[in-house]
Design a protein around this motif. Structure first.
Motif, PDB file in Angstrom:
ATOM      1  N   ASN A   9       0.866  -1.172   0.000  1.00 14.81           N
ATOM      2  CA  ASN A   9       0.000   0.000   0.000  1.00 14.81           C
ATOM      3  C   ASN A   9       0.906   1.226   0.000  1.00 14.81           C
ATOM      4  OD1 ASN A   9      -2.350  -1.584   0.256  1.00 14.81           O
ATOM      5  ND2 ASN A   9      -2.165  -1.607   2.482  1.00 14.81           N
ATOM      6  N   VAL A  10       0.567   2.228  -0.797  1.00 15.00           N
ATOM      7  CA  VAL A  10       1.421   3.406  -0.940  1.00 15.00           C
ATOM      8  C   VAL A  10       0.596   4.663  -0.757  1.00 15.00           C
ATOM      9  CG1 VAL A  10       2.972   4.688  -2.473  1.00 15.00           C
ATOM     10  CG2 VAL A  10       2.938   2.184  -2.555  1.00 15.00           C
ATOM     11  N   ARG A  11       1.135   5.602   0.015  1.00 16.19           N
ATOM     12  CA  ARG A  11       0.526   6.913   0.178  1.00 16.19           C
ATOM     13  C   ARG A  11       1.611   7.968  -0.034  1.00 16.19           C
ATOM     14  NH1 ARG A  11      -2.964   3.907  -0.223  1.00 16.19           N
ATOM     15  NH2 ARG A  11      -4.805   3.557   1.077  1.00 16.19           N
ATOM     16  N   ILE A  12       1.300   8.983  -0.827  1.00 16.58           N
ATOM     17  CA  ILE A  12       2.252  10.051  -1.129  1.00 16.58           C
ATOM     18  C   ILE A  12       1.613  11.397  -0.797  1.00 16.58           C
ATOM     19  CG2 ILE A  12       3.538  11.233  -2.967  1.00 16.58           C
ATOM     20  CD1 ILE A  12       3.714   8.568  -4.422  1.00 16.58           C
ATOM     21  N   GLY A  13       2.364  12.247  -0.161  1.00 14.92           N
ATOM     22  CA  GLY A  13       1.896  13.598   0.138  1.00 14.92           C
ATOM     23  C   GLY A  13       3.027  14.583  -0.050  1.00 14.92           C
ATOM     24  N   GLU A  14       2.711  15.858  -0.003  1.00 13.27           N
ATOM     25  CA  GLU A  14       3.744  16.874  -0.125  1.00 13.27           C
ATOM     26  C   GLU A  14       3.323  18.176   0.526  1.00 13.27           C
ATOM     27  OE1 GLU A  14       1.476  16.807  -4.088  1.00 13.27           O
ATOM     28  OE2 GLU A  14       3.201  15.549  -3.662  1.00 13.27           O
ATOM     29  N   THR A  15       4.329  18.931   0.898  1.00 12.42           N
ATOM     30  CA  THR A  15       4.143  20.289   1.384  1.00 12.42           C
ATOM     31  C   THR A  15       4.939  21.198   0.466  1.00 12.42           C
ATOM     32  OG1 THR A  15       3.950  19.534   3.671  1.00 12.42           O
ATOM     33  CG2 THR A  15       4.447  21.858   3.329  1.00 12.42           C
ATOM     34  N   LEU A  16       4.269  22.118  -0.186  1.00 13.39           N
ATOM     35  CA  LEU A  16       4.909  22.965  -1.177  1.00 13.39           C
ATOM     36  C   LEU A  16       4.984  24.402  -0.687  1.00 13.39           C
ATOM     37  CD1 LEU A  16       2.996  21.682  -4.346  1.00 13.39           C
ATOM     38  CD2 LEU A  16       5.064  20.758  -3.320  1.00 13.39           C
ATOM     39  N   GLY A  17       6.224  24.905  -0.501  1.00 14.44           N
ATOM     40  CA  GLY A  17       6.373  26.328  -0.271  1.00 14.44           C
ATOM     41  C   GLY A  17       6.107  27.047  -1.576  1.00 14.44           C
ATOM     42  N   MET A  18       6.737  26.563  -2.626  1.00 21.40           N
ATOM     43  CA  MET A  18       6.499  27.007  -3.987  1.00 21.40           C
ATOM     44  C   MET A  18       7.258  26.015  -4.864  1.00 21.40           C
ATOM     45  SD  MET A  18       6.740  30.835  -5.614  1.00 21.40           S
ATOM     46  CE  MET A  18       8.363  31.039  -4.976  1.00 21.40           C
ATOM     47  N   SER A  19       6.537  25.277  -5.699  1.00 13.33           N
ATOM     48  CA  SER A  19       7.157  24.175  -6.421  1.00 13.33           C
ATOM     49  C   SER A  19       7.914  24.644  -7.663  1.00 13.33           C
ATOM     50  CB  SER A  19       6.101  23.147  -6.834  1.00 13.33           C
ATOM     51  OG  SER A  19       5.104  23.744  -7.631  1.00 13.33           O
ATOM     52  N   GLN A  20       8.215  25.945  -7.706  1.00 13.74           N
ATOM     53  CA  GLN A  20       9.068  26.485  -8.748  1.00 13.74           C
ATOM     54  C   GLN A  20      10.470  26.649  -8.162  1.00 13.74           C
ATOM     55  OE1 GLN A  20       7.066  30.107  -9.672  1.00 13.74           O
ATOM     56  NE2 GLN A  20       5.365  29.113 -10.718  1.00 13.74           N
ATOM     57  N   ARG A  21      11.401  27.068  -9.000  1.00 11.63           N
ATOM     58  CA  ARG A  21      12.763  27.227  -8.501  1.00 11.63           C
ATOM     59  C   ARG A  21      12.793  28.236  -7.347  1.00 11.63           C
ATOM     60  NH1 ARG A  21      16.477  24.629 -11.198  1.00 11.63           N
ATOM     61  NH2 ARG A  21      16.027  23.897 -13.298  1.00 11.63           N
ATOM     62  N   GLY A  22      13.518  27.859  -6.297  1.00 17.68           N
ATOM     63  CA  GLY A  22      13.645  28.742  -5.156  1.00 17.68           C
ATOM     64  C   GLY A  22      12.656  28.487  -4.051  1.00 17.68           C
ATOM     65  N   GLY A  23      11.679  27.605  -4.262  1.00 19.60           N
ATOM     66  CA  GLY A  23      10.693  27.318  -3.239  1.00 19.60           C
ATOM     67  C   GLY A  23      10.970  25.995  -2.545  1.00 19.60           C
ATOM     68  N   VAL A  24      10.574  25.899  -1.294  1.00 18.65           N
ATOM     69  CA  VAL A  24      10.801  24.698  -0.498  1.00 18.65           C
ATOM     70  C   VAL A  24       9.767  23.640  -0.854  1.00 18.65           C
ATOM     71  CG1 VAL A  24      10.841  23.776   1.848  1.00 18.65           C
ATOM     72  CG2 VAL A  24      11.781  26.051   1.381  1.00 18.65           C
ATOM     73  N   VAL A  25      10.222  22.390  -1.021  1.00 25.80           N
ATOM     74  CA  VAL A  25       9.327  21.278  -1.319  1.00 25.80           C
ATOM     75  C   VAL A  25       9.690  20.106  -0.418  1.00 25.80           C
ATOM     76  CG1 VAL A  25       8.462  19.686  -3.070  1.00 25.80           C
ATOM     77  CG2 VAL A  25       9.168  21.990  -3.740  1.00 25.80           C
ATOM     78  N   GLN A  26       8.721  19.628   0.350  1.00 31.00           N
ATOM     79  CA  GLN A  26       8.877  18.395   1.102  1.00 31.00           C
ATOM     80  C   GLN A  26       7.866  17.385   0.581  1.00 31.00           C
ATOM     81  OE1 GLN A  26       8.623  18.769   5.356  1.00 31.00           O
ATOM     82  NE2 GLN A  26      10.649  19.683   5.556  1.00 31.00           N
ATOM     83  N   SER A  27       8.360  16.194   0.262  1.00 30.58           N
ATOM     84  CA  SER A  27       7.494  15.121  -0.215  1.00 30.58           C
ATOM     85  C   SER A  27       7.575  13.950   0.762  1.00 30.58           C
ATOM     86  CB  SER A  27       7.929  14.658  -1.607  1.00 30.58           C
ATOM     87  OG  SER A  27       7.970  15.733  -2.512  1.00 30.58           O
ATOM     88  N   TYR A  28       6.467  13.250   0.906  1.00 34.79           N
ATOM     89  CA  TYR A  28       6.386  12.146   1.851  1.00 34.79           C
ATOM     90  C   TYR A  28       5.922  10.885   1.120  1.00 34.79           C
ATOM     91  CZ  TYR A  28       5.700  16.536   4.317  1.00 34.79           C
ATOM     92  OH  TYR A  28       5.798  17.836   4.726  1.00 34.79           O
ATOM     93  N   VAL A  29       6.677   9.813   1.287  1.00 34.45           N
ATOM     94  CA  VAL A  29       6.299   8.526   0.718  1.00 34.45           C
ATOM     95  C   VAL A  29       6.179   7.537   1.862  1.00 34.45           C
ATOM     96  CG1 VAL A  29       6.858   6.722  -0.939  1.00 34.45           C
ATOM     97  CG2 VAL A  29       7.614   9.069  -1.369  1.00 34.45           C
ATOM     98  N   ARG A  30       4.992   6.971   1.994  1.00 35.46           N
ATOM     99  CA  ARG A  30       4.759   5.942   3.011  1.00 35.46           C
ATOM    100  C   ARG A  30       4.288   4.680   2.295  1.00 35.46           C
ATOM    101  NH1 ARG A  30       1.174   7.138   7.849  1.00 35.46           N
ATOM    102  NH2 ARG A  30       2.793   6.012   8.963  1.00 35.46           N
ATOM    103  N   PHE A  31       4.894   3.567   2.631  1.00 32.61           N
ATOM    104  CA  PHE A  31       4.425   2.312   2.063  1.00 32.61           C
ATOM    105  C   PHE A  31       4.557   1.200   3.101  1.00 32.61           C
ATOM    106  CE2 PHE A  31       8.858   2.787   0.677  1.00 32.61           C
ATOM    107  CZ  PHE A  31       9.433   1.568   1.014  1.00 32.61           C
ATOM    108  N   GLY A  32       3.752   0.173   2.910  1.00 36.54           N
ATOM    109  CA  GLY A  32       3.750  -0.954   3.833  1.00 36.54           C
ATOM    110  C   GLY A  32       2.450  -1.714   3.714  1.00 36.54           C
ATOM    111  N   THR A  33       2.292  -2.698   4.556  1.00 37.87           N
ATOM    112  CA  THR A  33       1.069  -3.499   4.525  1.00 37.87           C
ATOM    113  C   THR A  33      -0.064  -2.852   5.294  1.00 37.87           C
ATOM    114  OG1 THR A  33       1.831  -4.765   6.451  1.00 37.87           O
ATOM    115  CG2 THR A  33       2.385  -5.632   4.270  1.00 37.87           C
ATOM    116  N   LYS A  34       0.260  -1.891   6.159  1.00 35.95           N
ATOM    117  CA  LYS A  34      -0.756  -1.295   7.025  1.00 35.95           C
ATOM    118  C   LYS A  34      -0.794   0.229   6.938  1.00 35.95           C
ATOM    119  CE  LYS A  34      -0.606  -5.115  10.339  1.00 35.95           C
ATOM    120  NZ  LYS A  34      -0.429  -5.531  11.758  1.00 35.95           N
TER     121      LYS A  34
END
Length: 205
Positions: free
Chosen positions: A39-64
């Motif tokens: 099972n896979v879940r993906i999320g992100e927090t975008l300061g600004m997804s253009q050059r110069g902006g902060v981007v955090q992405s989250y990938v969670r996977f597993g059986t539960k």
């Protein structure tokens, strides 16, 4: 590195600046995990997804895994495409056992460019990272990508380093399928680079 068995939960944070391919990297990893039956879940927090902006992405996977939200201090891995953003992510999500793979090439964000924030030295950033986690691995992924003729492939180099490590739970072939699916340009060259880094630059275990 072969899979060590089915995991209940595995949490990866990707810390980057817009334009480095952090969002693409999250899709590559998520797709690889999906191919292996998780099972896979993906999320992100975008300061600004253009050059110069902060981007955090989250990938969670597993059986539960049901939610894309990674609890504080519960990251198994932080893949840092930019050093200061790696530190910010580590403060929030890492613990002493979290593997931190950090690209040491800095990119100034909007806040540092306009003088609202001073960019710390790389040595200071790494020292603080090592206070948080005992598993910090550094590599100048940007420099390697440039030397290999793929200057936009910092994300692929960083992924390849992680893919070579004992903490990596997914198959190399699954990552390659993810690269084929989500990398839009120079796909075969990116795959060759990925394999080269896994074989030559990665941490052998």
């Amino acid at each position: 590195m072969s899979s060590v068995g089915k995991l209940n939960e595995y949490n990866i944070v990707i810390a980057s600046i817009g334009g480095q391919g952090g969002l693409t990297l999250s899709r590559v990893i998520g797709y690889a995990a999906l191919l292996e039956g998780y099972n896979v879940r993906i999320g992100e927090t975008l300061g600004m997804s253009q050059r110069g902006g902060v981007v955090q992405s989250y990938v969670r996977f597993g059986t539960k895994v049901l939610s894309p939200l990674i609890p504080y201090n519960k990251a198994n891995v932080i893949l840092g495409l930019e050093p200061l953003e790696t530190l910010r992510a580590a403060i929030k999500f890492a613990n002493e056992n979290t593997l931190v793979v950090v690209n040491t090439n800095p990119i100034h964000t909007i806040t540092t460019l306009v003088g609202k924030e001073k960019y710390p030295s790389i040595n200071d950033i790494l020292a603080k990272l090592k206070q948080i986690s005992k598993n910090v691995y550094t590599i100048n992924a940007t420099d390697i990508a440039r030397k290999e003729g793929l200057p936009m492939a910092t994300n692929i180099v960083t992924l390849a380093v992680f893919a070579s490590m004992k903490q990596n739970p997914l198959q190399r072939e699954s990552y390659i399928e993810g690269i084929k699916t989500f990398i839009r340009r120079r796909v075969e060259e990116n795959i060759r680079l990925f394999n080269k880094i896994v074989n030559e630059y990665g941490v052998k275990s």
